[in-house]
Design a protein around this motif. Structure first.
Motif, PDB file in Angstrom:
ATOM      1  N   LYS A 172     -17.983   0.874 -40.940  1.00  0.00           N
ATOM      2  CA  LYS A 172     -18.269   1.403 -39.597  1.00  0.00           C
ATOM      3  C   LYS A 172     -19.715   1.094 -39.251  1.00  0.00           C
TER       4      LYS A 172
ATOM      5  N   ARG B  46      -7.534   7.453 -43.306  1.00  0.00           N
ATOM      6  CA  ARG B  46      -9.009   7.504 -43.194  1.00  0.00           C
ATOM      7  C   ARG B  46      -9.480   8.723 -42.407  1.00  0.00           C
TER       8      ARG B  46
ATOM      9  N   LYS C 256     -14.095   6.957 -51.175  1.00  0.00           N
ATOM     10  CA  LYS C 256     -14.154   6.432 -49.807  1.00  0.00           C
ATOM     11  C   LYS C 256     -13.524   5.047 -49.756  1.00  0.00           C
TER      12      LYS C 256
HETATM   13  N1  GLY Z   1     -17.754   8.623 -42.102  1.00  0.00           N
HETATM   14  C1  GLY Z   1     -16.354   8.585 -42.015  1.00  0.00           C
HETATM   15  C2  GLY Z   1     -15.795   7.230 -42.149  1.00  0.00           C
HETATM   16  O1  GLY Z   1     -16.484   6.306 -42.527  1.00  0.00           O
HETATM   17  O2  GLY Z   1     -14.633   7.026 -41.883  1.00  0.00           O
END
Ligand code: GLY
Length: 352
Positions: A137, A228, A214
């Motif tokens: 992102k 996500r 993540k």
């Molecule tokens: N900060 C949340 C994401 O990267 O999806």
């Protein structure tokens, strides 16, 4: 520490990261390298980084002013102008050296300059190590609306070197800790337990596990169509609280983590009301958050403004505020509808 393979790049740890960066540079024949920093990372991190860099092309430094308030298109224009004046071309490399503002904005600037140049993220805060620098992102804020402008774009590599954490304040470490707690509540309860019991707190391990989580989530759902969304737990109310405290003249701004911590308490409360999230765990989480972050005064008069920010949340679809809630620890439920009354009740619960 083992490197983590993301979709198109690796996250490398400590010295391995610099070896990988120097290989990348040697293999790509870059025409020039730009290092994007703010005044703090220029002063405190650049000196640690530069002896590690091996390059035969010109190296230029670009400094922007620190702070979320500068994460905007005006700053991007400044950086695009400097890149242009210094003859950056499509074979230039941008290295971001800083916290979430630098990595988010730098990734956006790089991936839009001349339709995209390579970039490498070197996060220097705990928050950017465990969240912002990984997952693709990039973007900037529009006014106080966070991350409204941006795109998904992956770095060539991410280097996580915990030596940079020596340069940040305890408050910043606590800010990043909120994201680690989030991974604990939504995905791997052992992270939450470790922080709750303050046991075996090896920061490098906590960072490695957080990034691995993540990465698993992002690999399965890179564009946030489903899984996500769990990474947004605590962020729906948290972002609204953060924006409100940033904007309100009489309030001292909160760090991202402080706001997200409040958001997690409020959203656990909503979870207990709607999905039967255990009350005892809710109380424990609130206790932990208040112990780490102290109690922020959010009074009744603040509620309406916070609700207005919620309406601008970019996760909203068709005017509906979408929440990620918890049925239990590690048991997330996506796309939950929550009434305004319950949101207010959740802020009252945080206050109580
Ligand atoms: N900060 C949340 C994401 O990267 O999806």
């Amino acid at each position: 520490m083992k490197s983590i393979k993301a979709a198109t790049y690796f996250v490398h740890f400590q010295e391995n990261g610099y070896a990988a960066l120097n290989n990348l540079i040697a293999n790509n024949n870059y025409s020039s390298i730009f290092i994007l920093m703010d005044e703090n990372t220029h002063q405190n991190c650049y000196g640690k980084f530069i002896p590690k860099l091996v390059a035969n092309c010109p190296i230029e430094l670009i400094e922007i002013e620190s702070g979320e308030i500068n994460k905007n298109l005006e700053t991007c224009t400044g950086v695009w102008n400097v890149l242009t004046e210094l003859n950056a071309d499509r074979k230039s490399l941008l290295i971001t050296l800083g916290g979430g503002v630098i990595t988010d904005l730098g990734g956006f600037v790089a991936s839009t300059f001349k339709r995209g140049i390579d970039f490498v993220n070197i996060p220097t805060t705990l928050l950017s190590m465990v969240d912002a620098s990984v997952g693709g992102k990039t973007g900037v804020d529009l006014g106080v609306l966070k991350n409204q402008i941006g795109l998904f774009a992956n770095p060539e590599i991410v280097i996580v070197d915990t030596a940079y954490l020596e340069t940040v304040t305890p408050r910043e470490i606590r800010s990043g800790t909120a994201e680690i707690i989030k991974y604990g509540l939504t995905y791997d309860v052992s992270l939450y337990e470790k922080i709750k019991n303050s046991e075996n707190l090896d920061i490098t391990e906590l960072i490695h596990r957080s990034i691995a989580i993540k990465n698993e989530v992002v690999i399965e759902d890179p564009k946030e169509q489903g899984l996500r969304k769990i990474l947004n737990f605590g962020h729906t109310i948290g972002h609204a609280v953060e924006s409100y405290f940033l904007e309100a003249n009489e309030k001292e701004s909160l760090t991202h983590g402080e706001a997200i911590a409040i958001g997690m308490v409020a959203e656990c409360f909503v979870s207990s009301k709607l999905l039967g999230f255990p009350k005892k765990t809710l109380e424990e989480i609130k206790q932990l958050i208040v112990t780490i972050y102290g109690k922020t005064q959010i009074v009744k008069e603040d509620f309406n403004a916070i609700l207005t920010y919620l309406k601008h949340d970019k996760k909203n679809v068709s005017g509906r505020v979408n929440f990620v809630l918890l049925k239990g620890l590690e048991q997330t439920q996506l796309d939950c509808k929550v009434t305004t009354e319950l949101i207010i009740e959740s802020l009252e619960y945080y206050n109580s």
